[in-house]
Design a protein around this motif. Structure first.
Motif, PDB file in Angstrom:
ATOM      1  N   ASN A 490      -5.213   0.267   5.597  1.00  0.00           N
ATOM      2  CA  ASN A 490      -4.299   0.149   6.458  1.00  0.00           C
ATOM      3  C   ASN A 490      -2.809   0.513   5.900  1.00  0.00           C
ATOM      4  O   ASN A 490      -2.130   1.371   6.415  1.00  0.00           O
ATOM      5  CB  ASN A 490      -4.030  -1.252   7.024  1.00  0.00           C
ATOM      6  CG  ASN A 490      -5.060  -1.705   8.066  1.00  0.00           C
ATOM      7  OD1 ASN A 490      -5.788  -0.763   8.782  1.00  0.00           O
ATOM      8  ND2 ASN A 490      -5.497  -2.930   8.174  1.00  0.00           N
ATOM      9  N   TYR A 491      -2.710   0.121   4.543  1.00  0.00           N
ATOM     10  CA  TYR A 491      -1.437   0.634   3.686  1.00  0.00           C
ATOM     11  C   TYR A 491      -1.509   1.973   3.493  1.00  0.00           C
ATOM     12  O   TYR A 491      -0.386   2.579   3.700  1.00  0.00           O
ATOM     13  CB  TYR A 491      -1.780  -0.016   2.429  1.00  0.00           C
ATOM     14  CG  TYR A 491      -0.488   0.346   1.477  1.00  0.00           C
ATOM     15  CD1 TYR A 491       0.588  -0.623   1.274  1.00  0.00           C
ATOM     16  CD2 TYR A 491      -0.727   1.366   0.697  1.00  0.00           C
ATOM     17  CE1 TYR A 491       1.573  -0.053   0.536  1.00  0.00           C
ATOM     18  CE2 TYR A 491       0.707   1.686  -0.067  1.00  0.00           C
ATOM     19  CZ  TYR A 491       1.468   0.999  -0.185  1.00  0.00           C
ATOM     20  OH  TYR A 491       3.024   1.193  -0.928  1.00  0.00           O
ATOM     21  N   LEU A 492      -2.735   2.743   3.305  1.00  0.00           N
ATOM     22  CA  LEU A 492      -2.767   4.168   3.244  1.00  0.00           C
ATOM     23  C   LEU A 492      -2.314   4.709   4.574  1.00  0.00           C
ATOM     24  O   LEU A 492      -1.559   5.863   4.665  1.00  0.00           O
ATOM     25  CB  LEU A 492      -3.957   4.729   2.555  1.00  0.00           C
ATOM     26  CG  LEU A 492      -4.636   4.246   1.423  1.00  0.00           C
ATOM     27  CD1 LEU A 492      -5.801   4.872   1.087  1.00  0.00           C
ATOM     28  CD2 LEU A 492      -3.562   5.104   0.363  1.00  0.00           C
ATOM     29  N   VAL A 493      -2.638   4.289   5.671  1.00  0.00           N
ATOM     30  CA  VAL A 493      -2.634   4.595   7.054  1.00  0.00           C
ATOM     31  C   VAL A 493      -0.933   4.498   7.323  1.00  0.00           C
ATOM     32  O   VAL A 493      -0.308   5.167   7.543  1.00  0.00           O
ATOM     33  CB  VAL A 493      -3.174   4.065   7.870  1.00  0.00           C
ATOM     34  CG1 VAL A 493      -2.646   4.260   9.437  1.00  0.00           C
ATOM     35  CG2 VAL A 493      -4.612   4.429   8.131  1.00  0.00           C
ATOM     36  N   GLU A 494      -0.281   3.431   6.929  1.00  0.00           N
ATOM     37  CA  GLU A 494       0.846   2.793   7.482  1.00  0.00           C
ATOM     38  C   GLU A 494       2.038   3.730   6.481  1.00  0.00           C
ATOM     39  O   GLU A 494       3.125   4.231   6.892  1.00  0.00           O
ATOM     40  CB  GLU A 494       1.184   1.538   7.337  1.00  0.00           C
ATOM     41  CG  GLU A 494       0.436   0.721   8.123  1.00  0.00           C
ATOM     42  CD  GLU A 494       0.660  -0.833   7.905  1.00  0.00           C
ATOM     43  OE1 GLU A 494       1.314  -1.202   6.950  1.00  0.00           O
ATOM     44  OE2 GLU A 494      -0.215  -1.545   8.694  1.00  0.00           O
ATOM     45  N   HIS A 495       1.532   4.089   5.201  1.00  0.00           N
ATOM     46  CA  HIS A 495       2.593   4.643   4.138  1.00  0.00           C
ATOM     47  C   HIS A 495       2.524   6.047   4.050  1.00  0.00           C
ATOM     48  O   HIS A 495       3.479   6.854   3.777  1.00  0.00           O
ATOM     49  CB  HIS A 495       2.534   3.662   2.881  1.00  0.00           C
ATOM     50  CG  HIS A 495       3.151   2.545   2.801  1.00  0.00           C
ATOM     51  ND1 HIS A 495       2.699   1.396   3.307  1.00  0.00           N
ATOM     52  CD2 HIS A 495       4.374   2.029   2.379  1.00  0.00           C
ATOM     53  CE1 HIS A 495       3.405   0.365   3.186  1.00  0.00           C
ATOM     54  NE2 HIS A 495       4.414   0.685   2.536  1.00  0.00           N
ATOM     55  N   TYR A 496       1.261   6.495   4.341  1.00  0.00           N
ATOM     56  CA  TYR A 496       0.880   8.007   4.070  1.00  0.00           C
ATOM     57  C   TYR A 496       0.398   8.695   5.277  1.00  0.00           C
ATOM     58  O   TYR A 496       0.303   9.849   5.020  1.00  0.00           O
ATOM     59  CB  TYR A 496      -0.195   8.234   2.787  1.00  0.00           C
ATOM     60  CG  TYR A 496       0.525   7.708   1.539  1.00  0.00           C
ATOM     61  CD1 TYR A 496       1.587   8.245   0.664  1.00  0.00           C
ATOM     62  CD2 TYR A 496       0.047   6.536   1.057  1.00  0.00           C
ATOM     63  CE1 TYR A 496       1.939   7.822  -0.474  1.00  0.00           C
ATOM     64  CE2 TYR A 496       0.595   5.903  -0.334  1.00  0.00           C
ATOM     65  CZ  TYR A 496       1.555   6.553  -1.094  1.00  0.00           C
ATOM     66  OH  TYR A 496       1.983   6.199  -2.027  1.00  0.00           O
ATOM     67  N   GLY A 497       0.039   7.944   6.258  1.00  0.00           N
ATOM     68  CA  GLY A 497      -0.452   8.743   7.402  1.00  0.00           C
ATOM     69  C   GLY A 497      -1.945   9.088   7.252  1.00  0.00           C
ATOM     70  O   GLY A 497      -2.436  10.050   8.132  1.00  0.00           O
TER      71      GLY A 497
END
Length: 512
Positions: A490-497
């Motif tokens: 989720n962090y990778l999705v939220e911060h880097y798309g």
């Protein structure tokens, strides 16, 4: 629950969770556990030298080469790993180590991502060192992270380390690019034969250009032809290597098809690095297969090493003379050599085609190929892209689409191959130049999208490098790393798309 082994470092790991009985790659539980033990010894050794590492070059090179041996599909030889363990024990004076397990799934996810990145850095640094280029700062970063990673219990600290991995990923790929181009010249647009000649041949796989250079020089008057395989294809693009007239072509496709394609080659095969697939029990080519460097497999012969950096290929050359001519499995040509220097030489033409609307979009499709049926997605994706879109590729992922007839755009091929996986650095250079030309504030404003296929750790360091440079909305497939927890994903999705792949139709619509 106790398992025979636990390995989840590659994309093919069972059920995208972990191999617990035997690795999909072919390593058994004993080898997996020996590798885990070696990994812990490298952390112990790093801790011991971390406060006084400036004069410990021997130890740092040992750590780097050991990390390279741990990469998926590189070293299947129990004795080779046991030898590394004995050396590690002599350095550390410890007879055993306590296996390290990170119970917290979020911490484990980031530590696994970092360890994969460090293995990728080690592989690229090793190639540069073979050609005389070495960076002590890269060595020191590796030692510092290995020395401390077990004790880190804060997610924000690990996120900082993963970003630093990306920084050093860019640094090591830049170093290797400088190394290769200094040694062999800037890659040139080259048409490569994919048929066969009428003389016996030697097939070279892996990534190490220094090895194939030495082989070419030693075999030039032997009556034996040299062929590249998989990631060694870009050897044809370098001026200093392509001058050898007996470097006649590329045989076969990506690494995972080797068990069938090696049978029809008939001549000796040399592995210079990872991408070994364990031969079938009745394989006819095992007694003609050689390994060198950090890769190995039981039953493969070793290339003799002479002085530091010098190897003796006479045995394999003599064996080749007695072999049949390779069986032709395809014919024609493929074109490559579009590394950053060559593309920038065509910058005016490229920019003009962008401005007049002939080129609307670039899609970077670098990375790895693999055995899974769902990797057919990448061929379908390439076929489905509109005719005003250019594919920028590097690594063995290109074998899914580099032989398709995708036309060109006003003389510019629609598939531009920069080279090996480390040559993904070329697309960063090209993107930065286009950002400058079009006077943009953000690289993400460019008409460039990223659809990256991964398999092992060198693709992980490429990904971390792209994230460090601020590139967003990267698609990664065919699955995301199995060790990612829900929180880290989720962090990778939220911060880097970052996202996984969907259907070709959905992803084509997303990229526009």
């Amino acid at each position: 629950m106790k398992t025979a082994m636990y390995c989840n470092q590659c994309e093919e790991t069972v059920a995208n969770k972990a191999c617990t009985v035997r690795g999909v790659c072919g390593k058994d539980s004993e080898l997996a556990n020996l590798m885990d033990e070696l990994k812990e010894y490298l952390k112990v050794l790093s801790l011991q030298i971390n406060d006084d590492k400036e004069d410990k070059l021997e130890e740092k090179r040992f750590i780097m080469n050991s990390m390279f041996k741990l990469i998926t599909n590189a070293n299947f030889n129990h004795e080779s790993i046991r030898k590394q363990l004995l050396i590690a024990k002599s350095y550390t004076k410890k007879e055993d180590v306590t296996p390290y397990y990170e119970a917290n799934e979020d911490l484990n996810a980031l530590k696994s991502l970092i360890m994969g990145g460090l293995m990728g850095i080690s592989a690229y640094h090793s190639h540069a060192i073979h050609l005389g280029y070495e960076d002590n700062e890269i060595h020191n970063f590796l030692v510092d992270v290995l020395a401390t990673i077990n004790d880190v219990k804060e997610l924000d600290v690990l996120l900082e380390v993963s970003d630093k991995c990306g920084y050093y990923g860019v640094k090591v790929m830049e170093l290797l690019d400088k190394t290769n181009t200094t040694a062999y010249g800037n890659p040139e647009i080259t048409k490569v034969n994919i048929g066969v000649g009428n003389r016996p041949g030697i097939l070279v796989s892996g990534h190490d250009l220094n090895d194939i250079e030495q082989l070419l020089e030693q075999s030039k008057d032997s009556g034996v032809d040299i062929y590249t395989h998989s990631e060694m294809l870009p050897a044809h693009y370098y001026p200093k290597l392509k001058k050898y007239t007996h470097l006649v072509g590329n045989y076969g496709n990506a690494w995972w098809k080797q068990t069938s394609e090696f049978e029809t080659f008939h001549g000796p095969i040399i592995f210079t690095t990872n991408c070994i697939v364990p031969p079938k029990a009745n394989a006819s080519y095992v007694d003609k297969t050689y390994a060198t460097g950090n890769c190995d497999y039981p039953g493969f012969k070793r290339i003799k090493e002479l002085a530091v950096g010098s190897k003796d290929f006479s045995e394999v050359i003599e064996q080749a003379k007695l072999c049949q001519v390779p069986q032709e499995i395809e014919n024609g040509e493929i074109t490559g050599g579009f590394a950053h220097n060559q593309v920038l030489a065509l910058a005016d033409v490229v920019v003009e085609n962008i401005k007049n609307g002939s080129i609307r979009k670039f899609v970077v499709m670098s990375g790895c190929d693999g055995r899974k049926k769902d990797r057919g997605y990448y061929e379908e994706f390439a076929r489905t892209l509109k005719d005003d879109t250019i594919i920028l590729t590097s690594g063995c992922a290109k074998y899914r689409y580099n032989k398709l007839q995708l036309k060109d755009i006003n003389g510019i091929p629609r598939v531009l191959d920069a080279g090996q996986c480390n040559d993904s650095y070329s697309w960063v250079v090209v993107a930065m130049k286009l950002k400058e030309v079009f006077e943009l504030n953000d690289i993400n404003e460019l008409p460039i999208s990223f659809n990256i296929a991964w398999y092992e750790q060198k693709a992980i360091i490429v990904l971390l490098s792209l994230l460090h440079l601020g590139i967003k909305d990267i698609k990664v497939g065919p699955t995301l790393p199995g060790y990612l927890s829900e929180t880290t994903a989720n962090y990778l999705v939220e911060h880097y798309g970052i996202s996984g792949i969907n259907t070709v139709t959905e992803d084509i619509a997303t990229f526009g």
